[in-house]
Design a protein around this motif. Structure first.
Motif, mmCIF file in Angstrom:
data_model
loop_
_atom_site.group_PDB
_atom_site.id
_atom_site.type_symbol
_atom_site.label_atom_id
_atom_site.label_comp_id
_atom_site.label_asym_id
_atom_site.label_seq_id
_atom_site.Cartn_x
_atom_site.Cartn_y
_atom_site.Cartn_z
ATOM 1 N N LYS A 49 -17.786 31.872 19.270
ATOM 2 C CA LYS A 49 -17.170 33.114 19.743
ATOM 3 C C LYS A 49 -17.535 33.347 21.201
ATOM 4 C CE LYS A 49 -15.609 34.016 15.655
ATOM 5 N NZ LYS A 49 -14.270 33.597 15.346
ATOM 6 N N LEU A 50 -16.695 34.123 21.875
ATOM 7 C CA LEU A 50 -16.909 34.464 23.274
ATOM 8 C C LEU A 50 -16.881 35.977 23.413
ATOM 9 C CD1 LEU A 50 -17.072 33.527 26.279
ATOM 10 C CD2 LEU A 50 -14.581 33.634 26.301
ATOM 11 N N ALA A 51 -17.906 36.512 24.066
ATOM 12 C CA ALA A 51 -17.976 37.956 24.300
ATOM 13 C C ALA A 51 -17.998 38.226 25.795
ATOM 14 C CB ALA A 51 -19.218 38.541 23.643
ATOM 15 N N ARG A 52 -17.360 39.314 26.186
ATOM 16 C CA ARG A 52 -17.394 39.787 27.576
ATOM 17 C C ARG A 52 -17.947 41.198 27.559
ATOM 18 N NH1 ARG A 52 -13.685 42.921 30.246
ATOM 19 N NH2 ARG A 52 -14.119 43.046 32.459
ATOM 20 N N ASN A 53 -19.066 41.380 28.246
ATOM 21 C CA ASN A 53 -19.735 42.683 28.314
ATOM 22 C C ASN A 53 -19.964 43.276 26.926
ATOM 23 O OD1 ASN A 53 -19.809 42.517 31.118
ATOM 24 N ND2 ASN A 53 -17.815 43.481 31.323
ATOM 25 N N GLY A 54 -20.408 42.420 26.001
ATOM 26 C CA GLY A 54 -20.792 42.861 24.666
ATOM 27 C C GLY A 54 -19.657 42.991 23.671
ATOM 28 N N LYS A 55 -18.434 42.695 24.066
ATOM 29 C CA LYS A 55 -17.293 42.807 23.157
ATOM 30 C C LYS A 55 -16.701 41.423 22.912
ATOM 31 C CE LYS A 55 -12.892 45.089 22.476
ATOM 32 N NZ LYS A 55 -11.850 45.942 23.026
ATOM 33 N N ILE A 56 -16.624 41.028 21.643
ATOM 34 C CA ILE A 56 -16.089 39.711 21.298
ATOM 35 C C ILE A 56 -14.589 39.689 21.561
ATOM 36 C CG2 ILE A 56 -15.652 38.092 19.411
ATOM 37 C CD1 ILE A 56 -18.366 38.832 18.290
ATOM 38 N N LEU A 57 -14.156 38.643 22.255
ATOM 39 C CA LEU A 57 -12.728 38.481 22.531
ATOM 40 C C LEU A 57 -12.059 37.779 21.350
ATOM 41 C CD1 LEU A 57 -12.924 37.194 26.222
ATOM 42 C CD2 LEU A 57 -12.510 39.518 25.434
ATOM 43 N N PRO A 58 -10.956 38.301 20.856
ATOM 44 C CA PRO A 58 -10.279 37.642 19.735
ATOM 45 C C PRO A 58 -9.670 36.302 20.121
ATOM 46 C CG PRO A 58 -9.055 39.591 20.446
ATOM 47 C CD PRO A 58 -10.325 39.555 21.227
ATOM 48 N N ASP A 59 -9.401 36.116 21.422
ATOM 49 C CA ASP A 59 -8.825 34.871 21.932
ATOM 50 C C ASP A 59 -9.613 34.448 23.168
ATOM 51 O OD1 ASP A 59 -7.289 32.784 22.916
ATOM 52 O OD2 ASP A 59 -5.513 34.019 23.297
ATOM 53 N N LYS A 60 -10.373 33.368 23.058
ATOM 54 C CA LYS A 60 -11.203 32.912 24.178
ATOM 55 C C LYS A 60 -10.375 32.641 25.429
ATOM 56 C CE LYS A 60 -13.305 29.702 21.568
ATOM 57 N NZ LYS A 60 -14.244 28.684 21.099
ATOM 58 N N THR A 61 -9.141 32.183 25.254
ATOM 59 C CA THR A 61 -8.326 31.833 26.413
ATOM 60 C C THR A 61 -7.898 33.071 27.207
ATOM 61 O OG1 THR A 61 -6.240 31.821 25.172
ATOM 62 C CG2 THR A 61 -7.487 29.744 25.288
ATOM 63 N N ALA A 62 -8.125 34.258 26.664
ATOM 64 C CA ALA A 62 -7.791 35.501 27.370
ATOM 65 C C ALA A 62 -8.915 35.946 28.303
ATOM 66 C CB ALA A 62 -7.480 36.604 26.358
ATOM 67 N N LEU A 63 -9.977 35.167 28.402
ATOM 68 C CA LEU A 63 -11.114 35.545 29.244
ATOM 69 C C LEU A 63 -10.700 35.760 30.690
ATOM 70 C CD1 LEU A 63 -14.186 35.861 29.792
ATOM 71 C CD2 LEU A 63 -14.218 33.392 30.236
ATOM 72 N N PHE A 64 -11.114 36.893 31.237
ATOM 73 C CA PHE A 64 -11.058 37.134 32.668
ATOM 74 C C PHE A 64 -12.289 37.951 33.009
ATOM 75 C CE2 PHE A 64 -10.035 39.423 36.557
ATOM 76 C CZ PHE A 64 -9.739 38.350 37.369
ATOM 77 N N ALA A 65 -13.243 37.331 33.672
ATOM 78 C CA ALA A 65 -14.500 37.984 34.023
ATOM 79 C C ALA A 65 -14.581 38.155 35.526
ATOM 80 C CB ALA A 65 -15.682 37.168 33.509
ATOM 81 N N GLN A 66 -15.096 39.308 35.935
ATOM 82 C CA GLN A 66 -15.221 39.629 37.349
ATOM 83 C C GLN A 66 -16.681 39.727 37.737
ATOM 84 O OE1 GLN A 66 -12.841 43.072 38.238
ATOM 85 N NE2 GLN A 66 -11.119 42.330 37.055
ATOM 86 N N ASP A 67 -16.932 39.890 39.020
ATOM 87 C CA ASP A 67 -18.280 40.008 39.553
ATOM 88 C C ASP A 67 -19.074 41.042 38.766
ATOM 89 O OD1 ASP A 67 -20.417 39.588 41.362
ATOM 90 O OD2 ASP A 67 -19.801 41.343 42.510
ATOM 91 N N GLY A 68 -20.261 40.657 38.314
ATOM 92 C CA GLY A 68 -21.142 41.555 37.575
ATOM 93 C C GLY A 68 -20.942 41.550 36.072
#
Length: 80
Positions: A49-68
């Motif tokens: 699984k992949l999480a961004r800022n503590g929230k698991i993304l239902p689709d890893k390919t939707a990841l978009f992470a910014q500075d910080g």
């Protein structure tokens, strides 16, 4: 500008460290480009699984992470 990548369990072992800093902005393809060999292969696993800022993304390919931002790769939980 950086994104903090947190690696847990087997993924941290494959990376040789529990954390990495990656250049921002970062999408799924950019993340895979930064993860070499067995670590990159493991990250693509269906059960990871992949999480961004503590929230698991239902689709890893939707990841978009910014500075910080903090992203985490979470391997399946194992135990006895």
């Amino acid at each position: 500008m950086a994104v903090k990548l947190v690696l847990l369990g087997k993924l941290a072992d494959l990376a040789g460290a529990p954390e990495m800093n990656l250049n921002a902005p970062l999408n799924w393809n950019g993340l895979l480009d930064a993860l070499h060999g067995p670590l990159g292969e493991a990250a693509q696993g269906e059960k990871v699984k992949l999480a961004r800022n503590g929230k698991i993304l239902p689709d890893k390919t939707a990841l978009f992470a910014q500075d910080g931002d903090e992203i985490a790769l979470l391997p399946p939980v194992s135990g006895g």
